[in-house]
Write a protein that holds these residues in place. Structure first.
Motif, PDB file in Angstrom:
ATOM      1  N   LEU A 153      -0.984  -5.398   0.459  1.00  0.00           N
ATOM      2  CA  LEU A 153      -1.357  -4.021   0.140  1.00  0.00           C
ATOM      3  C   LEU A 153      -0.075  -3.277  -0.166  1.00  0.00           C
ATOM      4  N   HIS A 156       1.833   2.671   0.181  1.00  0.00           N
ATOM      5  CA  HIS A 156       0.998   3.804  -0.236  1.00  0.00           C
ATOM      6  C   HIS A 156       0.869   4.845   0.870  1.00  0.00           C
ATOM      7  N   ASP A 158      -2.169   7.224   2.488  1.00  0.00           N
ATOM      8  CA  ASP A 158      -3.630   7.320   2.502  1.00  0.00           C
ATOM      9  C   ASP A 158      -4.076   8.685   1.983  1.00  0.00           C
ATOM     10  N   PHE A 177       2.334  -4.915   9.156  1.00  0.00           N
ATOM     11  CA  PHE A 177       2.056  -3.518   8.833  1.00  0.00           C
ATOM     12  C   PHE A 177       3.385  -2.775   8.930  1.00  0.00           C
ATOM     13  N   MET A 210       0.623  -5.012  15.758  1.00  0.00           N
ATOM     14  CA  MET A 210      -0.774  -5.344  15.425  1.00  0.00           C
ATOM     15  C   MET A 210      -1.181  -6.715  15.972  1.00  0.00           C
ATOM     16  N   HIS A 225       3.123   3.334   3.977  1.00  0.00           N
ATOM     17  CA  HIS A 225       2.919   2.064   4.689  1.00  0.00           C
ATOM     18  C   HIS A 225       2.437   0.998   3.730  1.00  0.00           C
ATOM     19  N   ARG A 236      -5.807 -13.163   7.567  1.00  0.00           N
ATOM     20  CA  ARG A 236      -5.561 -11.961   8.380  1.00  0.00           C
ATOM     21  C   ARG A 236      -6.852 -11.135   8.374  1.00  0.00           C
ATOM     22  N   VAL A 238      -8.683  -7.614   9.782  1.00  0.00           N
ATOM     23  CA  VAL A 238      -8.533  -6.303  10.412  1.00  0.00           C
ATOM     24  C   VAL A 238      -9.831  -5.523  10.201  1.00  0.00           C
ATOM     25  N   LEU A 240     -11.592  -1.955   9.831  1.00  0.00           N
ATOM     26  CA  LEU A 240     -11.205  -0.580   9.489  1.00  0.00           C
ATOM     27  C   LEU A 240     -12.376   0.340   9.845  1.00  0.00           C
TER      28      LEU A 240
HETATM   29  O1  LIG Z   1      -4.995  -3.524   6.756  1.00  0.00           O
HETATM   30  C1  LIG Z   1      -4.283  -2.697   7.331  1.00  0.00           C
HETATM   31  O2  LIG Z   1      -3.712  -2.970   8.400  1.00  0.00           O
HETATM   32  C2  LIG Z   1      -4.034  -1.328   6.778  1.00  0.00           C
HETATM   33  C3  LIG Z   1      -4.937  -0.936   5.683  1.00  0.00           C
HETATM   34  C4  LIG Z   1      -4.538   0.335   4.995  1.00  0.00           C
HETATM   35  O3  LIG Z   1      -3.418   0.735   4.924  1.00  0.00           O
HETATM   36  C5  LIG Z   1      -5.591   1.110   4.332  1.00  0.00           C
HETATM   37  O4  LIG Z   1      -6.753   0.649   4.328  1.00  0.00           O
HETATM   38  O5  LIG Z   1      -5.297   2.203   3.819  1.00  0.00           O
END
Ligand SMILES: O=C(O)CCC(=O)C(=O)O
Ligand SMILES: [Fe+2]
Length: 276
Positions: A153, A156, A158, A177, A210, A225, A236, A238, A240
């Motif tokens: 990723l 960026h 958010d 992260f 994390m 980030h 991986r 995660v 959200l």
């Molecule tokens: O996957 C992650 O740990 C962060 C995801 C992220 O930065 C986002 O969804 O804006």
């Protein structure tokens, strides 16, 4: 298992927010957010809970919709007025796969954690921004983000005030992260420092651990980030968990199309994956 059985209630007594331990946890999380834009709550989910989340994520992963391409740190198309070497004109690769809320079954432990009122009340207490609501988007409220070899990723900011994520499984390598806390503010874009982050020369990049089981409450609007490229065969995972201070906010159809590959959500989680 009931959702609260997945959570370490001794360290995080979220069913009794008035207790001295809960009050200490909340105060500590608020201090972390003030200092670095993020509260990292390690061991929020117990090892048994993590095992349940991993099994669930492994079964959901095949339903993830891949998206990828290039994006900017500002998650929008740059206007031509910016010079070509400006951070707003800097394109970076991204690749991620997402399982949307409408596909996640009611029995999923991730969904049960998201829907547990005690979890929402705890996050509301930490953020201290008034009442919080589950995000009203039928696809975007809860996501399982799956990242495999080469996925990443880009750096960026958010477009929402905060993101809550739950670490489920680490990649073999990469997938970190990385964050530079509070690099910009509402008053100051600080493009010089952002440029240093994008070209790899910024000296103060933090990597948040994390570890699986960690709940991360993150204010990403002013803290740039990224998730570094995944290496190795292990996915991986995660979760959200999306909230909003208004009860009716939804994603745009364009965002749904890109992220989930469909605009219209399923009415209830499908038992079998529909043919494409
Ligand atoms: O996957 C992650 O740990 C962060 C995801 C992220 O930065 C986002 O969804 O804006
Ligand atoms: Fe983000």
């Amino acid at each position: 298992m009931k959702p609260l059985d997945l959570i370490d209630l001794e360290r995080y007594p979220i069913s009794d927010l008035e207790s001295a331990v809960a009050q200490r946890v909340i105060a500590n999380a608020r201090e972390q957010i003030a200092a670095m834009g993020a509260a990292e709550l390690s061991g929020f989910v117990t090892p048994e809970g993590v095992a349940a989340l991993v099994a669930d994520a492994e079964s959901l992963a095949e339903r993830a919709h891949p998206s990828g391409g290039v994006g900017t740190a500002y998650l929008e198309l740059p206007s031509d007025e910016w010079p070509s070497d400006h951070p707003r004109q800097t394109w970076m690769n991204y690749g991620v796969r997402a399982v949307g809320y409408d596909v996640i079954p009611f029995s999923s432990p991730l969904r049960q954690i998201y829907e547990a009122p005690e979890v929402s009340a705890f996050i509301e207490a930490v953020l201290n921004r008034g009442p919080l609501f589950h995000y009203a988007d039928p696809c975007g409220a809860l996501n399982l983000a799956v990242m495999g070899e080469g996925d990443e990723l880009q750096w960026h900011f958010d477009q929402t005030d905060f993101v809550v994520s739950l670490a489920i499984q680490d990649a073999d390598a990469g997938g970190d992260f990385d964050v530079v806390p509070r690099i910009r503010s509402a008053e100051n874009e600080n493009y010089d420092d952002v440029r240093r982050v994008l070209d790899g020369s910024h000296p103060d990049v933090l990597t948040l651990e994390m570890t699986p089981g960690t709940l991360l409450i993150f204010e990403g609007r002013h803290s740039i980030h990224r998730v570094s490229p995944i290496q190795g065969a292990t996915l991986r995972h995660v979760g959200l968990l999306a909230y909003d201070t208004k009860p009716t906010t939804v994603s745009s159809e364009l965002l749904r199309e890109i992220r989930y590959g469909r605009v219209t959500p399923f009415d209830t989680p499908p038992q079998t994956w529909p043919a494409a």
